[in-house]
Design a protein around this motif. Structure first.
Motif, PDB file in Angstrom:
ATOM      1  N   LYS A   1      -1.693   2.936  11.819  1.00 52.08           N
ATOM      2  CA  LYS A   1      -2.984   2.332  11.502  1.00 52.08           C
ATOM      3  C   LYS A   1      -2.926   0.830  11.231  1.00 52.08           C
ATOM      4  CE  LYS A   1      -4.719   6.577   9.302  1.00 52.08           C
ATOM      5  NZ  LYS A   1      -5.098   7.197   8.007  1.00 52.08           N
ATOM      6  N   ARG A   2      -1.785   0.312  10.794  1.00 53.65           N
ATOM      7  CA  ARG A   2      -1.720  -1.072  10.318  1.00 53.65           C
ATOM      8  C   ARG A   2      -0.631  -1.849  11.044  1.00 53.65           C
ATOM      9  NH1 ARG A   2      -4.268  -2.168   5.124  1.00 53.65           N
ATOM     10  NH2 ARG A   2      -5.580  -0.381   4.601  1.00 53.65           N
ATOM     11  N   ASP A   3      -0.983  -3.055  11.464  1.00 51.97           N
ATOM     12  CA  ASP A   3      -0.070  -3.865  12.274  1.00 51.97           C
ATOM     13  C   ASP A   3       1.161  -4.329  11.518  1.00 51.97           C
ATOM     14  OD1 ASP A   3      -1.780  -3.601  14.405  1.00 51.97           O
ATOM     15  OD2 ASP A   3      -2.768  -5.540  14.097  1.00 51.97           O
TER      16      ASP A   3
ATOM     17  N   LEU B   1       0.834  -1.197   0.000  1.00 50.39           N
ATOM     18  CA  LEU B   1       0.000   0.000   0.000  1.00 50.39           C
ATOM     19  C   LEU B   1       0.872   1.252   0.000  1.00 50.39           C
ATOM     20  CD1 LEU B   1      -2.728   1.434   0.195  1.00 50.39           C
ATOM     21  CD2 LEU B   1      -2.710   1.018   2.664  1.00 50.39           C
ATOM     22  N   LEU B   2       1.970   1.239   0.739  1.00 54.18           N
ATOM     23  CA  LEU B   2       2.868   2.389   0.763  1.00 54.18           C
ATOM     24  C   LEU B   2       3.474   2.640  -0.607  1.00 54.18           C
ATOM     25  CD1 LEU B   2       4.468   4.615   2.128  1.00 54.18           C
ATOM     26  CD2 LEU B   2       6.151   2.899   2.832  1.00 54.18           C
ATOM     27  N   TYR B   3       3.902   1.579  -1.265  1.00 55.78           N
ATOM     28  CA  TYR B   3       4.535   1.677  -2.589  1.00 55.78           C
ATOM     29  C   TYR B   3       3.576   2.335  -3.589  1.00 55.78           C
ATOM     30  CZ  TYR B   3       7.284  -0.237  -6.562  1.00 55.78           C
ATOM     31  OH  TYR B   3       8.041  -0.404  -7.695  1.00 55.78           O
ATOM     32  N   LEU B   4       2.329   1.889  -3.583  1.00 55.88           N
ATOM     33  CA  LEU B   4       1.355   2.377  -4.554  1.00 55.88           C
ATOM     34  C   LEU B   4       0.808   3.754  -4.188  1.00 55.88           C
ATOM     35  CD1 LEU B   4      -0.654  -0.899  -5.254  1.00 55.88           C
ATOM     36  CD2 LEU B   4       1.233   0.068  -6.566  1.00 55.88           C
ATOM     37  N   LYS B   5       0.607   3.968  -2.908  1.00 54.91           N
ATOM     38  CA  LYS B   5      -0.004   5.215  -2.457  1.00 54.91           C
ATOM     39  C   LYS B   5       1.014   6.346  -2.350  1.00 54.91           C
ATOM     40  CE  LYS B   5      -3.576   6.530   0.852  1.00 54.91           C
ATOM     41  NZ  LYS B   5      -4.356   6.099   2.033  1.00 54.91           N
ATOM     42  N   GLY B   6       2.266   5.993  -2.089  1.00 55.97           N
ATOM     43  CA  GLY B   6       3.253   7.014  -1.797  1.00 55.97           C
ATOM     44  C   GLY B   6       3.930   7.645  -2.996  1.00 55.97           C
ATOM     45  N   TRP B   7       4.274   6.837  -4.000  1.00 52.23           N
ATOM     46  CA  TRP B   7       5.089   7.362  -5.089  1.00 52.23           C
ATOM     47  C   TRP B   7       4.213   7.948  -6.194  1.00 52.23           C
ATOM     48  CZ3 TRP B   7       9.883   8.287  -4.035  1.00 52.23           C
ATOM     49  CH2 TRP B   7      10.504   7.550  -3.017  1.00 52.23           C
TER      50      TRP B   7
ATOM     51  N   ILE C   1       7.203   9.396   3.265  1.00 47.52           N
ATOM     52  CA  ILE C   1       7.465   9.172   4.679  1.00 47.52           C
ATOM     53  C   ILE C   1       6.254   9.571   5.528  1.00 47.52           C
ATOM     54  CG2 ILE C   1       8.904   9.884   6.632  1.00 47.52           C
ATOM     55  CD1 ILE C   1      11.238  10.035   4.598  1.00 47.52           C
ATOM     56  N   ASN C   2       5.589  10.647   5.163  1.00 44.76           N
ATOM     57  CA  ASN C   2       4.389  11.035   5.901  1.00 44.76           C
ATOM     58  C   ASN C   2       3.301   9.972   5.793  1.00 44.76           C
ATOM     59  OD1 ASN C   2       4.511  13.641   7.311  1.00 44.76           O
ATOM     60  ND2 ASN C   2       5.088  14.468   5.324  1.00 44.76           N
ATOM     61  N   ILE C   3       3.105   9.425   4.595  1.00 44.78           N
ATOM     62  CA  ILE C   3       2.137   8.341   4.415  1.00 44.78           C
ATOM     63  C   ILE C   3       2.580   7.115   5.207  1.00 44.78           C
ATOM     64  CG2 ILE C   3       1.187   6.712   2.723  1.00 44.78           C
ATOM     65  CD1 ILE C   3       1.270   9.019   0.680  1.00 44.78           C
ATOM     66  N   ALA C   4       3.877   6.822   5.166  1.00 43.30           N
ATOM     67  CA  ALA C   4       4.407   5.654   5.875  1.00 43.30           C
ATOM     68  C   ALA C   4       4.155   5.763   7.382  1.00 43.30           C
ATOM     69  CB  ALA C   4       5.901   5.507   5.599  1.00 43.30           C
ATOM     70  N   LEU C   5       4.357   6.937   7.940  1.00 46.03           N
ATOM     71  CA  LEU C   5       4.151   7.105   9.372  1.00 46.03           C
ATOM     72  C   LEU C   5       2.671   6.971   9.732  1.00 46.03           C
ATOM     73  CD1 LEU C   5       6.657  10.006  10.158  1.00 46.03           C
ATOM     74  CD2 LEU C   5       6.959   7.547  10.512  1.00 46.03           C
TER      75      LEU C   5
END
Length: 319
Positions: free
Chosen positions: A222-224, A30-36, A213-217
Motif C-alpha cells: 500500500k505504501r511507497d 506506522l509499522l512500529y506503532l501498529k504492529g507491536w 510481518i502480516n501488517i508489514a506485508l
C-alpha cells in the motif's frame, strides 16, 4: 491539548512534520506503532498543536507490570528541536490536568540534552537503536568489515546463479511480490522454530512477530516507502528482508531473516538490501538488540557509527 483517536490517515501529517526534522528513531513508523502489541494502536490518540505532534496510549494490561503505571504513555513529541522544551512542558501540564504522572517513553539523547534537569531520566540500553553509515553497509570497506566481505564472497561463490538448459539456477535476490506471501510466512515460521529461546519469551515474541510481518506485508503493498526482498536458492526462500525509509531520511530495516545453513546469507542480504534501497538515506537504523546477547553481537559486527539512545522521561504530576 485536543486528543482524538489516531487513524492511518494521520501519518500524512506526521510525515510532513518529520520531514522537517533530523529524527533518527523508529517511534513514528506506522509499522512500529501498529504492529507491536505494547502500543495498543486501536486505542492510541493523537493531538496537533503549534507544529507539534503528540501521541499517547495506555498499554495493554499485560504490560502494566513494566513500571509505567496506569496512566498514559506519551511518545516523544515530534517537532523541531527549538520546540522541544515547550512540548514537554505541555505534556506535563496535560498530565496534571488528567491527574496522572508524566511518562514519555523513548526520548532521544538530543531531547534530553535540551530538557536539562527538570525531569527524571531512565535509560534502557537494551532498546538503543543501532545506526550505520549507508556506504559502510553497501561496500563493507575497511579492515573492520573484512570478515563481512569474506562472507559475501563465499556466499556468491557457493550459491551464485547460473543458467543451465534455459533455466536460472542458484541464488536470486529479487523483489517480494504478493504471490510470495504464503511462502514467506512459511519461511518465517521455520526460522522461528529453529531458534533457541526461553520458551515463554519465545512464544510471546513469535506470536507478535507473525502479526507484525502480516501488517508489514500489507504496508509494502500500500505504501511507497515500505519495501521487501527475498533471496531464493534453486526456488527455495533462504532470506527475507523488509524495511522503510522515513520522512526524515532514515532507512529502517525492520525484519531480516536468513537460513544459516547457507554460509554468508546474512552478510549478503544486508549488503544487497542496502545497495538496492538505502543509497539516498542519511543513516541506516537496524533497530535494537533487546538485551539478547546473540543479537547484540550480530549488530555490533556491522560496526555501527552511533546509537539512538532511549530514555523514559518521568515526573510526578498527580495532585
Amino acid at each position: 491539548m485536543h486528543f482524538e483517536k489516531i487513524d492511518d490517515k494521520d501519518f500524512a501529517d506526521i510525515a510532513d512534520i518529520q520531514s522537517r526534522t533530523q529524527y533518527n528513531g523508529s517511534e513514528y513508523s506506522l509499522l512500529y506503532l501498529k504492529g507491536w502489541d505494547f502500543f495498543n494502536y486501536q486505542n492510541m490518540n493523537i493531538a496537533r498543536e503549534d507544529g507539534v505532534i503528540y501521541i499517547r496510549f495506555k498499554p495493554r494490561d499485560k504490560f502494566n507490570e513494566d513500571g509505567v503505571g496506569d496512566g498514559n504513555i506519551y511518545l516523544p513529541p515530534l517537532c523541531a528541536l527549538d520546540k522541544i522544551k515547550d512540548a514537554y512542558t505541555k505534556i506535563e501540564e496535560q498530565c496534571r490536568e488528567d491527574g496522572e504522572d508524566m511518562y514519555v517513553m523513548s526520548t532521544p539523547q538530543e531531547y534530553v540534552d535540551i530538557l536539562g534537569d527538570e525531569y527524571e531520566y531512565l535509560e534502557n540500553a537494551d532498546y538503543a537503536e543501532y545506526l550505520y553509515e549507508p556506504q559502510s553497509l553497501m561496500t563493507y570497506a575497511g579492515k573492520k568489515l573484512h570478515s563481512k566481505r569474506n562472507h559475501v564472497n563465499n556466499f556468491v561463490k557457493a550459491y551464485a546463479s547460473s543458467e543451465e538448459g534455459g533455466c536460472v539456477c542458484g541464488c536470486v535476490f529479487r523483489d517480494y511480490n504478493p504471490q510470495d506471501r504464503g511462502r514467506v510466512m512459511a519461511f518465517i515460521n521455520g526460522w522461528e522454530e529453529s531458534k533457541e529461546f526461553d520458551k515463554e519469551l519465545f512464544d510471546d515474541m513469535a506470536d507478535n512477530e507473525v502479526g507484525v510481518i502480516n501488517i508489514a506485508l500489507d504496508l509494502v503493498a500500500k505504501r511507497d516507502n515500505y519495501f521487501a526482498d527475498i533471496i531464493e536458492y534453486d526456488g527455495k526462500i533462504i532470506g527475507f528482508s523488509l524495511g522503510e525509509i522515513t520522512p526524515s531520511g532514515i532507512g529502517i530495516t525492520h525484519i531480516e531473516k536468513g537460513d544459516v545453513n547457507y554460509d554468508g546469507v546474512y552478510a549478503y542480504l544486508c549488503q544487497a538490501f542496502a545497495i538496492k534501497h538505502y543509497g539516498g538515506v542519511r543513516l541506516i537504523n537496524r533497530q535494537e538488540d533487546m538485551g539478547l546477547e546473540g543479537l547484540r553481537k550480530s549488530k555490533q559486527s556491522y560496526r555501527p557509527i552511533a546509537f539512538c539512545k532511549k530514555y523514559a522521561v518521568k515526573k510526578a504530576c498527580r495532585q
